[in-house]
Design a protein around this motif. Structure first.
Motif, short mmCIF file in Angstrom:
data_model
loop_
_atom_site.label_atom_id
_atom_site.label_comp_id
_atom_site.label_asym_id
_atom_site.label_seq_id
_atom_site.Cartn_x
_atom_site.Cartn_y
_atom_site.Cartn_z
N HIS A 74 4.32 -0.82 -5.55
CA HIS A 74 3.69 -0.53 -4.27
C HIS A 74 3.30 0.95 -4.17
O HIS A 74 2.23 1.28 -3.65
CB HIS A 74 4.63 -0.90 -3.12
N SER B 148 -4.13 -5.08 2.51
CA SER B 148 -3.01 -4.23 2.10
C SER B 148 -1.73 -4.61 2.84
O SER B 148 -0.63 -4.51 2.28
CB SER B 148 -3.35 -2.76 2.33
N LYS C 119 1.77 -5.77 0.94
CA LYS C 119 3.06 -5.11 1.15
C LYS C 119 4.20 -6.11 1.35
O LYS C 119 5.36 -5.77 1.15
CB LYS C 119 2.99 -4.18 2.36
N TYR D 4 -0.18 2.03 3.31
CA TYR D 4 1.00 2.22 2.46
C TYR D 4 1.80 3.45 2.89
O TYR D 4 3.03 3.47 2.80
CB TYR D 4 0.58 2.34 1.00
N SER E 151 4.43 2.85 5.45
CA SER E 151 5.64 2.21 4.93
C SER E 151 6.42 3.13 3.99
O SER E 151 7.40 2.69 3.38
CB SER E 151 5.28 0.91 4.21
N TRP F 122 5.27 4.41 1.19
CA TRP F 122 4.90 4.11 -0.19
C TRP F 122 3.72 4.94 -0.66
O TRP F 122 2.81 4.44 -1.32
CB TRP F 122 4.58 2.63 -0.34
#
Length: 260
Positions: free
Chosen positions: A47, A94, A98, A198, A201, A203
């Motif tokens: 990820h 996306s 995830k 991302y 999160s 990431w």
């Protein structure tokens, strides 16, 4: 955020390789960013690799877009509509990615890599067409194509140029050369949207993004004179590059299946 010198240098080298290949052969090179981040730089989470790759793709696309915009090759109304609807699709794609286990996502990514490699093997005919102007009749087609392509680009964390270009050509009727230039706005928008999702999160490694972007500038500068020298060998080079992508796709699939 990564601060160790060795991973940053490897990320810069990887960014340079991706940018060099993109400069030489056009679309398709960005799919190598994720394997390079995982197997060369040493990123452990797929990820994170996809998030960093998406951010790098967006930055590289903005650089290329500026050059095409100065030359007047970008059809901004069509580009904007495709990018806006596609960005919404990229957020959806996306978000879905995830929720999938990293190893399973990497296996799916290998399939996408193989599709990119196969698409690069197909000859691209240069068709001269009158350049389109955005109108109400074509707007729904552009919007739907943008949303669909954006969802795929967001899911896989790639620029999606190999899908955006035919999507623009099919929905607007523009020529290949114009679609390639116009597609860069969508590549940047999809990459930025995916990277932002991302990042929410946790990431996204900004150190690696900066390193890849720096290496990308060097790779682009190195690739420009080489691209002019390819000449008649450009088609052969593109086929060899497609073969490399297919080999890497097989390697990624094996590593993903064995849990990396």
């Amino acid at each position: 955020m990564t601060t160790d010198l060795i991973p940053l240098l490897l990320a810069a080298l990887s960014g340079g390789v991706v940018a060099l290949l993109l400069t030489l052969f056009g679309g398709g090179g960005s799919v190598l960013a994720v394997p390079l981040l995982l197997f060369v730089v040493g990123v452990r989470d797929p990820h994170v690799a996809i998030g960093v790759s998406a951010a790098g793709v967006a930055l590289n696309a903005l650089t290329a877009l500026a050059g095409h915009a100065r030359a007047g090759r970008v059809r901004w109304p069509c580009a904007t509509l495709f990018a806006v609807t596609g960005a919404a699709g990229a957020w959806f794609g996306s978000s879905l990615a995830k929720m999938i286990d990293g190893h399973q996502l990497l296996l799916i990514f290998a399939v996408a890599m193989a599709a990119v490699g196969v698409s690069m093997l197909r000859p691209k005919a240069v068709v001269v067409r009158p350049e389109p102007r955005l109108n109400w009749a074509m707007s729904p087609r552009i919007g739907l194509a943008g949303a669909g392509v954006g969802s795929a680009a967001g899911f896989f964390g790639i620029g999606g140029g190999f899908l955006i270009v035919p999507g623009l050509m099919a929905s607007t009727g523009m020529s290949l050369a114009t679609a390639q230039a116009t597609s860069l706005l969508s590549v940047a928008a999809f990459g930025a949207t995916t990277a932002g999702n991302y990042a929410l999160s946790g990431w996204l490694d900004w150190g690696l993004v900066a390193a890849m972007a720096t290496g990308g500038v060097a790779g682009t500068l190195a690739g420009l004179p080489l691209a002019r020298r390819l000449g008649a060998n450009a088609v052969l080079g593109r086929r060899l590059f497609a073969g490399l992508i297919l080999l890497v796709a097989a390697y990624v699939a094996v590593r993903a299946a064995s849990g990396i």
